[in-house]
Scaffold this motif. Structure first.
Motif, PDB file in Angstrom:
ATOM      1  N   THR A  10      -0.186  -3.909  -4.829  1.00 34.08           N
ATOM      2  CA  THR A  10      -0.980  -3.194  -3.827  1.00 34.08           C
ATOM      3  C   THR A  10      -0.033  -2.247  -3.080  1.00 34.08           C
ATOM      4  OG1 THR A  10      -0.616  -4.674  -1.931  1.00 34.08           O
ATOM      5  CG2 THR A  10      -2.301  -5.344  -3.545  1.00 34.08           C
ATOM      6  N   PRO A  11      -0.507  -1.500  -2.093  1.00 37.51           N
ATOM      7  CA  PRO A  11       0.419  -0.673  -1.317  1.00 37.51           C
ATOM      8  C   PRO A  11       1.498  -1.459  -0.578  1.00 37.51           C
ATOM      9  CG  PRO A  11      -1.812   0.140  -1.052  1.00 37.51           C
ATOM     10  CD  PRO A  11      -1.921  -1.157  -1.796  1.00 37.51           C
ATOM     11  N   ALA A  12       1.341  -2.767  -0.458  1.00 41.75           N
ATOM     12  CA  ALA A  12       2.342  -3.597   0.225  1.00 41.75           C
ATOM     13  C   ALA A  12       3.445  -4.007  -0.737  1.00 41.75           C
ATOM     14  CB  ALA A  12       1.683  -4.838   0.817  1.00 41.75           C
ATOM     15  N   THR A  29       6.536  -4.224   3.560  1.00 44.17           N
ATOM     16  CA  THR A  29       6.418  -2.819   3.937  1.00 44.17           C
ATOM     17  C   THR A  29       5.232  -2.233   3.192  1.00 44.17           C
ATOM     18  OG1 THR A  29       8.810  -2.616   4.205  1.00 44.17           O
ATOM     19  CG2 THR A  29       7.557  -0.575   4.003  1.00 44.17           C
ATOM     20  N   VAL A  30       4.345  -1.566   3.905  1.00 43.65           N
ATOM     21  CA  VAL A  30       3.183  -0.946   3.269  1.00 43.65           C
ATOM     22  C   VAL A  30       3.507   0.521   3.003  1.00 43.65           C
ATOM     23  CG1 VAL A  30       0.739  -0.381   3.481  1.00 43.65           C
ATOM     24  CG2 VAL A  30       1.612  -2.549   4.412  1.00 43.65           C
ATOM     25  N   ASP A  31       3.636   0.846   1.720  1.00 47.58           N
ATOM     26  CA  ASP A  31       3.934   2.219   1.301  1.00 47.58           C
ATOM     27  C   ASP A  31       3.535   2.327  -0.167  1.00 47.58           C
ATOM     28  OD1 ASP A  31       5.045   4.657   0.437  1.00 47.58           O
ATOM     29  OD2 ASP A  31       6.663   4.530   1.904  1.00 47.58           O
ATOM     30  N   ALA A 112     -11.077  -8.601  -2.278  1.00 44.76           N
ATOM     31  CA  ALA A 112     -11.214  -7.282  -2.886  1.00 44.76           C
ATOM     32  C   ALA A 112     -10.019  -6.408  -2.522  1.00 44.76           C
ATOM     33  CB  ALA A 112     -12.507  -6.607  -2.428  1.00 44.76           C
ATOM     34  N   THR A 113      -9.397  -5.789  -3.544  1.00 45.73           N
ATOM     35  CA  THR A 113      -8.311  -4.844  -3.325  1.00 45.73           C
ATOM     36  C   THR A 113      -8.712  -3.494  -3.911  1.00 45.73           C
ATOM     37  OG1 THR A 113      -7.187  -5.436  -5.394  1.00 45.73           O
ATOM     38  CG2 THR A 113      -6.578  -6.676  -3.412  1.00 45.73           C
ATOM     39  N   TYR A 172      -3.454  -7.281   2.859  1.00 45.00           N
ATOM     40  CA  TYR A 172      -2.601  -7.222   1.682  1.00 45.00           C
ATOM     41  C   TYR A 172      -1.971  -8.593   1.432  1.00 45.00           C
ATOM     42  CZ  TYR A 172      -2.971  -2.191   2.447  1.00 45.00           C
ATOM     43  OH  TYR A 172      -3.448  -0.922   2.629  1.00 45.00           O
ATOM     44  N   PRO A 173      -1.586  -8.865   0.191  1.00 46.75           N
ATOM     45  CA  PRO A 173      -0.935 -10.144  -0.090  1.00 46.75           C
ATOM     46  C   PRO A 173       0.433 -10.215   0.572  1.00 46.75           C
ATOM     47  CG  PRO A 173      -0.765  -8.690  -1.986  1.00 46.75           C
ATOM     48  CD  PRO A 173      -1.673  -8.005  -1.005  1.00 46.75           C
TER      49      PRO A 173
END
Length: 227
Positions: A10-12, A29-31, A112-113, A172-173
């Motif tokens: 995911t973004p994380a 970090t979310v990116d 849901a992702t 996010y996970p």
């Protein structure tokens, strides 16, 4: 036991270290665009915070998706490379399972992702530990029932899913939840054989979960030019 876990589906970009009893350190970090740049520094950071070295790690665990191709592969390739270098086992865990476990919910719900293309990857859970169905990929309006929904995929399409269904849980996970979920499975009899056979309910070989074909296609033969 010292479990190094990370997820890039995911973004994380998230990594954590778990000693079989508790999470020793965790970094997230979310990116969405820098998985390859952020994962190794995250691993180095959690190792340093825990006062451990890679030589102390006994198991590698990576989120196996589903997720976008590039980000997902970063984590799984890293897991395979580290496991080979350290001579330790590597396992995959469905990213949706990590999100579900981190929610702590005890009643039925969905995870849901974001699957891009205005779709979501999703799974149906009886509780935080038990997946009933999925993973699958569908339009957000096709998610079943009126169950609570966990994850960024639900929040992205809140107007479709229904804002009242959004559960108070991480979007996010987290690798801490991923590591804890995996650590609870380690030490079971014949674990390697069960995982290799694909019959373990949580752990799998560290391979990506793909639910649709990639965007890139082999080009067809060029058309003949007629005069």
């Amino acid at each position: 036991m010292l479990v190094l876990a990370f997820d890039t589906a995911t973004p994380a970009v998230t990594a954590a270290l778990h000693d079989g009893t508790r999470v020793l350190s965790e970094s997230t970090t979310v990116d969405a665009r820098r998985h390859g740049e952020l994962l190794v520094p995250a691993i180095e950071r959690v190792m340093a915070e825990a006062g451990a070295s890679l030589a102390d790690v006994t198991t590698i665990v990576a989120g196996s998706g589903p997720g976008p191709y590039t980000g997902l592969r970063v984590g799984l390739v890293t897991a395979q490379a580290l496991a080979t270098a350290l001579g330790v086992p590597a396992y995959g865990v469905c990213t949706l399972d990590a999100l579900a476990y981190g929610s702590g919910l005890s009643e039925p719900f969905l995870v849901a992702t974001d699957a891009r293309r205005r779709e979501v990857f999703w799974g149906h859970y009886a509780d935080a530990r038990t997946r009933l169905s999925g993973p699958a990929v569908d339009k957000p309006q096709d998610l079943p029932g009126d169950l609570p929904v966990v994850g960024a995929g639900a929040r992205m399409y809140a107007e479709v899913v229904g804002a009242s269904r959004l559960a108070d849980a991480p979007e996010y996970p987290g690798a801490g939840a991923l590591a804890a979920l995996a650590a609870a499975q380690l030490g079971q009899p014949d674990l390697a054989e069960v995982v290799a056979a694909g019959t373990h309910p949580v752990l799998s070989p560290p391979r990506p979960i793909y639910l649709r074909r990639p965007d890139a296609q082999v080009p067809s033969a060029p058309k003949k030019v007629t005069r």
